[in-house]
Write a protein that holds these residues in place. Structure first.
Motif, short mmCIF file in Angstrom:
data_model
loop_
_atom_site.label_atom_id
_atom_site.label_comp_id
_atom_site.label_asym_id
_atom_site.label_seq_id
_atom_site.Cartn_x
_atom_site.Cartn_y
_atom_site.Cartn_z
N TYR A 171 31.33 24.93 33.80
CA TYR A 171 31.51 25.00 35.13
C TYR A 171 31.48 26.64 35.52
O TYR A 171 30.90 26.87 36.66
N PHE A 172 32.05 27.39 34.81
CA PHE A 172 31.85 28.83 34.97
C PHE A 172 30.33 29.39 34.76
O PHE A 172 29.83 30.18 35.64
N ALA A 173 29.49 28.54 33.96
CA ALA A 173 28.24 29.17 33.80
C ALA A 173 27.50 28.81 35.24
O ALA A 173 26.45 29.44 35.57
N ARG A 174 27.80 27.68 35.73
CA ARG A 174 27.22 27.19 36.91
C ARG A 174 27.52 28.05 38.36
O ARG A 174 26.84 28.48 39.16
N TYR A 175 28.96 28.10 38.43
CA TYR A 175 29.51 28.95 39.69
C TYR A 175 29.88 30.15 39.60
O TYR A 175 30.34 30.86 40.52
N GLY A 176 30.14 30.62 38.18
CA GLY A 176 30.64 32.06 38.09
C GLY A 176 32.24 32.13 37.89
O GLY A 176 32.67 30.87 38.21
N ARG A 177 32.38 33.27 37.01
CA ARG A 177 33.89 33.09 36.84
C ARG A 177 34.62 34.09 37.95
O ARG A 177 34.15 34.94 38.28
N PRO A 178 35.72 33.54 38.41
CA PRO A 178 36.53 34.35 39.49
C PRO A 178 37.04 35.51 39.01
O PRO A 178 37.46 35.54 37.80
N GLN A 179 36.75 36.78 39.73
CA GLN A 179 37.18 37.81 39.24
C GLN A 179 38.65 38.52 39.78
O GLN A 179 39.32 39.35 39.35
N HIS A 180 38.83 37.74 40.73
CA HIS A 180 40.06 37.93 41.52
C HIS A 180 40.73 36.60 42.18
O HIS A 180 39.87 35.88 42.46
#
Length: 306
Positions: A171-180
């Protein structure tokens, strides 16, 4: 039939929600329970139970009488236990409550170990995702996650857990890791409403608490369901750290926004204050506390907020 036996039958019907279930619990016949309740209501002169073809409910008078029954029968049991020496020797019935996932993962295996060690004790576990009123529901020991607000309880801290945000690596690879935390407004969020600890997403930072209102795309009423959906790669959820310790260790789920986690929550073994604590409660609390304090999943590490 004596009044104490009638009270025990009424208590069983109220707690089990029906005459047949109460009869099974008391190892007697449903007609015997029905006759006992009818005799009780006739002598008291008021209806205690409202009956339909499908269910049994307490009347207003029944609710009041139930509280008195619990108190009176508890006093009787304590008197008998004291006379029998159970304040020295563990024996009798013992009730424990915990949340569903915590109970299944940590408490259930220990119950079998305890009753094997103390053959004269009979255990009953109530695993529910709500805060049980121990005095009203006849609970001897509870495992609580979070801070206590009652002053009639003893508590032994056995560990602590974190409120964590997680999703799959895919999921994080597809949509990115939230930073905030604000980034979660663009994420697929699945929320569990089983506990206020998980449905109210609070965050912390060096400058103070942070509060964000999210509109989850999915809301479920069970913690495990939220974990299963997040584990499928659909989105992000918030859980307690112990609930996904295995998946995180295996790399199936990853934690994000750890710098914004609120302070860890205490895990406590709780029992009611009483001048004389029965041996069954003392030994079970000691046993449970020792085992849980050794569990690595309950040794949360507070994150430094930056």
């Amino acid at each position: 039939m004596d009044r104490f036996q009638e009270m025990r039958m009424f208590l069983a019907v109220a707690e089990e929600g029906g005459f047949a279930a109460a009869a099974r619990r008391l190892n007697t016949s449903p007609p015997s329970v029905t006759r006992a309740i009818a005799t009780l209501e006739q002598r008291i002169g008021t209806r205690l139970l409202s009956r339909t073809t499908r269910s049994v409910h307490l009347t207003e008078a029944g609710h009041r009488y139930l509280e008195d029954c619990r108190r009176i029968l508890c006093d009787v049991d304590e008197a008998e236990e004291a006379a029998a020496g159970s304040y020295r020797v563990p024996c009798g019935h013992l009730s424990v409550t915990a949340s569903v996932l915590f109970g299944e993962q940590f408490i259930a295996p220990l119950l079998a170990e305890y009753v094997d060690a103390f053959a004269s004790v009979h255990l009953k576990a109530l695993l529910v995702d709500r805060v049980v009123n121990m005095a009203e529901e006849g609970i001897d020991v509870a495992i609580r996650i979070g801070h206590l607000h009652e002053n009639n309880q003893h508590a032994i801290k056995v560990g602590e857990v974190r409120q964590v945000i997680c999703g799959t690596p895919d999921y994080f690879a597809r949509y990115g890791r939230p930073q905030h935390p604000a980034d979660l407004s663009r994420a697929n969020i699945v929320m569990s409403s089983a506990s206020h600890l998980l449905s109210d997403w609070q965050f912390a930072h060096a400058d103070g608490p942070l509060s964000f209102r999210f509109e989850p795309r999915l809301v479920v009423t069970a913690n495990q369901a939220a974990i299963n959906i997040a584990s499928s790669g659909w989105g992000i959820t918030r859980v307690l750290s112990y609930q996904i310790a295995r998946q995180v260790a295996a790399g199936e789920l990853e934690l994000v926004l750890q710098a914004f986690e609120p302070p860890a929550l205490p895990v406590q073994v709780v029992y009611l204050k009483h001048p004389r604590v029965p041996a069954k409660v003392r030994t079970f609390v000691d046993f449970l506390s020792e085992r849980l304090q050794q569990n690595a999943a309950l040794k949360a590490v507070n994150r430094v907020h930056g």
